[in-house]
Scaffold this active site. Structure first.
Site, PDB file in Angstrom:
ATOM      1  N   GLY A   2     -21.491 -73.866 148.834  1.00 27.98           N
ATOM      2  CA  GLY A   2     -22.560 -73.359 148.347  1.00 27.98           C
ATOM      3  C   GLY A   2     -23.448 -74.283 147.384  1.00 27.98           C
ATOM      4  N   THR A  29     -17.455 -67.564 154.139  1.00 31.05           N
ATOM      5  CA  THR A  29     -18.819 -66.989 154.060  1.00 31.05           C
ATOM      6  C   THR A  29     -18.809 -66.132 155.618  1.00 31.05           C
ATOM      7  OG1 THR A  29     -19.727 -68.049 152.706  1.00 31.05           O
ATOM      8  CG2 THR A  29     -21.315 -66.638 153.667  1.00 31.05           C
ATOM      9  N   ASP A  36     -24.169 -70.053 146.903  1.00 33.21           N
ATOM     10  CA  ASP A  36     -25.424 -69.887 147.523  1.00 33.21           C
ATOM     11  C   ASP A  36     -26.064 -68.570 148.136  1.00 33.21           C
ATOM     12  OD1 ASP A  36     -23.419 -70.579 149.324  1.00 33.21           O
ATOM     13  OD2 ASP A  36     -24.796 -70.132 150.766  1.00 33.21           O
TER      14      ASP A  36
END
Ligand code: GLY
Length: 312
Positions: A220, A166, A197
């Site tokens: 997540g 991410t 997430d």
């Protein structure tokens, strides 16, 4: 207001490309800061910083995204405008280079907050976003990670590296406006259609001019259970500094759901932090003509900007 840009390149374990990760986040923070210097807003700067990271193949977002169980790329992204709490997200979107730009278009051009899968692709096409090939989003590294990682469903012994990644940015501009932008390829060998997430408001990111802005990284499923970004903002509403709020929320995620990850935060007054409970998270900040950056726990380097005013 003194403008601030903070970016992260994902939380995880030590990587062979750690120096490149550290360099990439510095470049992205500077790209975001440059947009502010040119008169852009917090939203413009956060989007620009994340585009920079999506276009860099060493990060798990855009080109370089983790591959799902079928070796395909499905990406999630979220952008939040702290002025209005407006937000836009895309989930499990395929074959586009910059999911963060599509999430901003969802926010600005539709009455919805999140578009997923085929609907997101159809919207991208309607907005004139060029479709790219699956091949152009895969890298030698993402293929290698797919080959060495056990299937998502096969238990909990995946490496931190395969569960993380991410990229994200939080920005405070000179008007006092805050924005958060986050983008990811998710988890290696995730099930087709798995959404993490990142595109969930308050999980992968949040921004509120009345308090602060946050962008999260890490596992997540754990981040969603504790709504990590909103939890950090909640602690700040209760009087904690960004650093205390990040530590408290990450500790809670660890003890409550054994969650590993990291978060970058800016308060409405420009206090900032970058924290993780993993071995590393590459981050970089620009504030007051100084570039700050680091990756390992406690690492904090500084460099004065060559051209802090932005005038040539
Ligand atoms: N934090 C990225 C993901 O789990 O999808």
């Amino acid at each position: 207001m003194v403008p601030v840009v903070v970016v992260h390149g994902g939380a995880g374990t030590a990587l062979t490309c750690e120096e490149l990760c550290k360099l990439g986040v510095q470049e992205a923070a500077l790209a975001g800061y440059h947009v502010l210097q040119q008169g852009g807003s917090a939203l413009d700067a956060a989007e620009a910083a994340v585009i920079h990271l999506e276009n860099n193949p060493i990060y798990n977002a855009g080109c370089g995204s983790a591959l799902n169980e079928l070796k395909d790329v499905e990406m999630d992204a979220l952008i939040v405008d702290g002025r209005t709490l407006d937000c836009g997200a895309v989930a499990a979107v395929r074959r586009i280079a910059n999911p963060i730009t599509l999430s901003r278009l969802v926010m600005e051009k539709t009455n919805h907050v999140c578009l997923a899968g085929e609907g997101a692709s159809k919207f991208a096409k309607a907005m004139g976003i060029k479709e790219v090939s699956e091949e152009s989003l895969r890298t030698e590294y993402s293929i290698k990670m797919w080959e060495k990682t056990r299937h998502f469903n096969e238990g909990s012994d995946q490496s931190e590296e395969s569960k993380s990644g991410t990229v994200g940015a939080v920005v405070l501009d000179s008007k006092g406006d805050l924005a958060s932008a986050t983008s990811t390829g998710g988890i290696v060998k995730k099930m087709v259609g798995r959404v993490g997430d990142t595109p969930m408001i308050g999980c992968g990111g949040f921004a509120d001019n009345l308090v602060g802005a946050a962008s999260a990284t890490g596992h997540g499923e754990a981040i969603m259970k504790v709504t990590l970004s909103r939890l950090v903002i909640f602690h700040m509403e209760q009087g904690m500094s960004p650093s205390q709020a990040a530590d408290t929320a990450l500790e809670y995620m660890n003890t409550r759901v054994k969650g590993k990850g990291g978060i970058i935060v800016i308060s409405k007054s420009g206090e900032w932090t970058a924290k993780c409970n993993t071995k590393r998270m590459a981050w970089a900040t620009v504030k007051d003509g100084i570039l700050h950056y680091g990756s390992q726990h406690g690492e904090h380097n500084t460099k004065p900007l060559a051209n802090p005013s932005g005038h040539s």
